[in-house]
Design an enzyme around this catalytic site. Structure first.
Site, PDB file in Angstrom:
ATOM      1  N   SER A  59      65.798   5.512  71.510  1.00 35.76           N
ATOM      2  CA  SER A  59      64.558   4.378  70.959  1.00 35.76           C
ATOM      3  C   SER A  59      64.247   4.492  69.460  1.00 35.76           C
ATOM      4  O   SER A  59      62.743   3.799  68.848  1.00 35.76           O
ATOM      5  CB  SER A  59      62.689   4.293  71.353  1.00 35.76           C
ATOM      6  OG  SER A  59      63.277   3.665  73.044  1.00 35.76           O
ATOM      7  N   LYS A  62      64.586   1.227  67.254  1.00 34.35           N
ATOM      8  CA  LYS A  62      63.066   0.370  66.932  1.00 34.35           C
ATOM      9  C   LYS A  62      63.094   0.653  65.649  1.00 34.35           C
ATOM     10  O   LYS A  62      61.881  -0.251  65.226  1.00 34.35           O
ATOM     11  CB  LYS A  62      62.253   0.450  67.869  1.00 34.35           C
ATOM     12  CG  LYS A  62      62.601   0.466  69.072  1.00 34.35           C
ATOM     13  CD  LYS A  62      60.914   0.696  70.627  1.00 34.35           C
ATOM     14  CE  LYS A  62      61.222   0.333  72.088  1.00 34.35           C
ATOM     15  NZ  LYS A  62      61.849   1.338  72.652  1.00 34.35           N
ATOM     16  N   SER A 119      56.672   2.979  72.524  1.00 39.39           N
ATOM     17  CA  SER A 119      57.488   2.485  72.407  1.00 39.39           C
ATOM     18  C   SER A 119      58.344   1.293  73.362  1.00 39.39           C
ATOM     19  O   SER A 119      59.681   2.121  74.552  1.00 39.39           O
ATOM     20  CB  SER A 119      58.985   4.139  72.782  1.00 39.39           C
ATOM     21  OG  SER A 119      60.194   3.719  71.953  1.00 39.39           O
TER      22      SER A 119
END
Length: 376
Positions: A59, A62, A119
């Site tokens: 993640s 991101k 997340s």
């Protein structure tokens, strides 16, 4: 005699260990597959381990998603109070999410909050679709932006970091995109949240980055975990005016991830410092052939100079001509200020005219003479 000599050698080793602890810290090692410590204002790498080895980063992907979102906000094509609708594609995301249903609506502000704090993969896709029309189009923009930033180890396949063949980056590239995201100060309104709520208080968000509660000077930034990537984090912190980015990829567990990040940041703050040199007073610069005899000067502000902790000689040398011919207009570059670290130039700053100096002409000289005559 031999016994005395061995005793002397042992004592010497012990003394070196006591009085030179930094010698043992010159090549630290932390529990992770890849690591980078970067100073944010200069982009200088202070420590690295397998920095350009291509790996998944979960993640932490991101970070790029959020960078493009904040760039869209800055451009005015997206607004924090915009209400977005979850598509079937977004609602179908697995892994970490906030359980968006197809057709459910949420503000950009809350979606960013969910993306950063929890997340949330589904929230990331909704944001991506809002910026580019589809996740595929958004991923194209992610890769284009990565190329602009010089992220040569990176290929994005999705906007949230779920494991996918060919979705790769490196610790160095993560630091680069983290540095770019940190230029948007608004991000820290989200990365420093510990607990918050969306859906009018019905859904609680708890930050996946435990350093938010424990590390002095922490600013965020993003965690990530998948089976392929391992436990990862891009952690940013600030002390004494210096911001550091610690990237940890491929730790075995969350404990090692946070331990490596905090130790890496500690190493940076102990061994490095950022000093902003003070500009000397600027003289007036004589003008030849002008209606005034001199012009005032101004100079670009120097940025911080990164040095290893300890003695460092920082100086500024002004390079100016003896005089300058008229005409001179404000903003004209007239010289340079050289910032030097231990004798080596590290910054070159423009010195420009602050005031004007029109050239002498017959009419201007006549006007000046008449003004003086009638004033008398």
């Amino acid at each position: 005699m031999k016994r005395h000599f061995l005793g002397f050698c042992l004592a010497a080793v012990l003394l070196i260990g006591v009085f030179c602890p930094l010698a043992r810290a010159e090549t630290p090692d932390f529990p992770a597959q890849a690591l980078v410590l970067m100073e944010a204002s200069t982009g200088q790498v202070l420590y690295e381990k397998s920095a350009h080895v291509q790996r998944p980063c979960a993640s932490i992907t991101k970070v790029m998603t959020l960078l493009l979102v904040f760039e869209a906000i800055d451009a005015g094509t997206l607004h924090l109070d915009d209400v977005l609708t979850a598509s079937a594609h977004a609602a179908g995301m697995g892994g970490s999410d906030i359980w968006l249903k197809e057709g459910e609506q949420m503000t950009v502000d809350d979606l960013i909050k969910a993306c950063v704090v929890m997340s949330a993969n589904d929230a990331a896709v909704v944001l991506a679709e809002a910026v580019a029309g589809s996740e595929d189009a958004f991923v194209e923009r992610m890769n284009a932006r990565a190329a602009e930033l010089g992220m040569n180890d990176t290929v994005f396949k999705n906007c949230n970091g779920l494991d996918e063949d060919g979705h790769i980056t490196s610790a160095y590239d993560v630091a680069v995109m983290s540095r770019a995201l940190m230029q948007h100060e608004k991000i820290f309104d989200y990365t420093l949240i510990w607990i918050d709520y969306v859906r009018d208080g019905q859904t609680q968000l708890v930050n996946t980055n435990k350093l938010v509660r424990t590390y002095d000077g922490i600013l965020g930034l993003k965690t990530g975990t998948t089976s392929a990537a391992g436990s990862c984090i891009s952690a940013a912190a600030e002390r004494n005016g210096m911001r550091l980015i610690a990237v940890v990829l491929g730790a075995e567990n969350t404990k090692d991830r946070f331990s490596a990040a905090s130790s890496l940041l500690d190493y940076g703050f102990v061994n490095w410092k950022l000093t902003t040199p003070e500009l000397p007073e600027l003289p007036e610069l004589p003008v030849t052939g002008g209606m005034v005899s001199a012009v005032s000067l101004e100079c670009e502000a120097p940025s911080g100079v990164l040095t290893a902790s300890g003695d460092a000689e920082i100086g500024i040398k002004l390079i100016l001509p003896e005089n300058v011919p008229a005409p001179v207009e404000p903003g004209n570059v007239l010289g340079t200020a050289k910032v030097a670290l231990n004798g080596d130039t590290v910054q070159s700053l423009k010195i420009t005219a602050k005031t004007e100096a029109p050239a002498i002409t017959f009419s201007s000289a006549l006007q000046y003479f008449l003004a003086c005559f009638f004033a008398a």
